[in-house]
Scaffold this active site. Structure first.
Site, mmCIF file in Angstrom:
data_model
loop_
_atom_site.group_PDB
_atom_site.id
_atom_site.type_symbol
_atom_site.label_atom_id
_atom_site.label_comp_id
_atom_site.label_asym_id
_atom_site.label_seq_id
_atom_site.Cartn_x
_atom_site.Cartn_y
_atom_site.Cartn_z
ATOM 1 N N PRO A 270 0.825 -1.222 0.000
ATOM 2 C CA PRO A 270 0.000 0.000 0.000
ATOM 3 C C PRO A 270 0.858 1.272 0.000
ATOM 4 O O PRO A 270 0.559 2.229 -0.716
ATOM 5 C CB PRO A 270 -0.806 -0.122 1.302
ATOM 6 C CG PRO A 270 -0.783 -1.581 1.648
ATOM 7 C CD PRO A 270 0.526 -2.097 1.142
ATOM 8 N N TYR B 168 3.295 6.029 -2.775
ATOM 9 C CA TYR B 168 4.416 6.894 -3.155
ATOM 10 C C TYR B 168 4.656 6.875 -4.673
ATOM 11 O O TYR B 168 4.992 7.899 -5.259
ATOM 12 C CB TYR B 168 5.689 6.504 -2.404
ATOM 13 C CG TYR B 168 5.627 6.828 -0.925
ATOM 14 C CD1 TYR B 168 5.539 8.150 -0.498
ATOM 15 C CD2 TYR B 168 5.657 5.832 0.042
ATOM 16 C CE1 TYR B 168 5.472 8.467 0.857
ATOM 17 C CE2 TYR B 168 5.596 6.139 1.405
ATOM 18 C CZ TYR B 168 5.506 7.457 1.799
ATOM 19 O OH TYR B 168 5.439 7.768 3.133
#
Lengths: 179, 179
Positions: A133, A138
């Site tokens: 996740p 990012y």
């Protein structure tokens, strides 16, 4: 759901310390947390500061397990010989139950604003390769995995090795520049 | 062969900048060096300091290509939420022709002394996975490859992404904590 992002105060440290512990438990690395709240207060507020932190806060009536601080980002200035000033983002965490509300986005945006204001051209951080996740989060922001693309590996000398390398000399040298 | 390790002065920056360039060329990443000597002087001596550096120096009669500074280490304080104060070792480099004389050992020992004096429990750094001499050097000192053992990957947001994420807002927010 309303939340605010602001610079952390010393009073936030109890809640930040609890979130740090929760994050380490999620990583199954909680045995590596060897400092408590006192260290965070000393290093962030009474000495240094060695780091800066931001918190994301919800109103008291939306608190979860006593937490109004439901997310935080902790960072410090870093430096690269090739590109100069940078920010190292040590932690960015949002409690379960408060995901998908844009809190992580808002924390990261504030960190990037601080980076630009301080003439930093990079924000660096590490993520574990099984933390999908976070990697998705990012990479959606445009972050590059430099371990994959350029083969950079993170290495560490721990306290025991440091003491061996200095042969105890670290304690005795009188003139030392502060790092 | 005699050498001394000492804290760098602003006058050493010309030679340090040349070694930084040489190191980047050895990594085949010299296109990533976007700052010159002026940035290193500003960030190490006239503002900040954003980093500290040590040099290893040989007597003038042993200079190589005009270099009496034949090695350097560049570091800054960093911080971990789990273990507190640390040193980040950004670069440690010794010119070819000056290896196998203990210069790298002496630079690393001085960095570890500084770490211990400043109550840092860790020294962190990155090494490329094809840089076998450096990996051997650090592993012989007891360093652990955390990318291998725990899966930590280095990520980076570059300037272009930072500007996208802030939508230019980084330039306009008036109240900003220094990182």
């Amino acid at each position: 759901m309303a939340f605010t992002v602001r610079e952390a105060t010393v009073e936030d440290t109890v809640q930040i310390a609890a979130l740090i512990k929760e994050l380490a438990e999620n990583e199954n690395l909680s045995e590596q947390v060897t400092q408590a709240e006192e260290g965070l207060i000393r290093d962030g507020f009474t000495e240094g500061p060695y780091y800066k932190s931001l918190v994301a806060e919800v109103p008291a009536d939306q608190a979860c397990r006593g937490h109004t601080v439901v997310g935080f980002a902790l960072y410090f200035p870093s430096y690269g010989t090739w590109k100069g000033r940078a920010i190292y983002l040590e932690d960015l965490y949002v409690m379960k139950g408060f995901h998908d509300r844009g809190i992580g986005d808002a924390l990261l945006q504030r960190v990037t604003e601080i980076a630009i204001q301080n003439k930093c051209s990079l924000v660096n951080f590490v993520v574990r390769n099984n933390n999908f996740p976070s990697i998705d989060f990012y990479q959606a922001k445009g972050a590059v995995d430099l371990t994959k693309s350029e083969g950079w590996h993170l290495f560490r000398l721990e306290q025991e090795q440091l003491e061996k390398l200095t042969g105890g000399k670290g304690q005795n040298v009188p003139a030392s520049p502060s790092p």
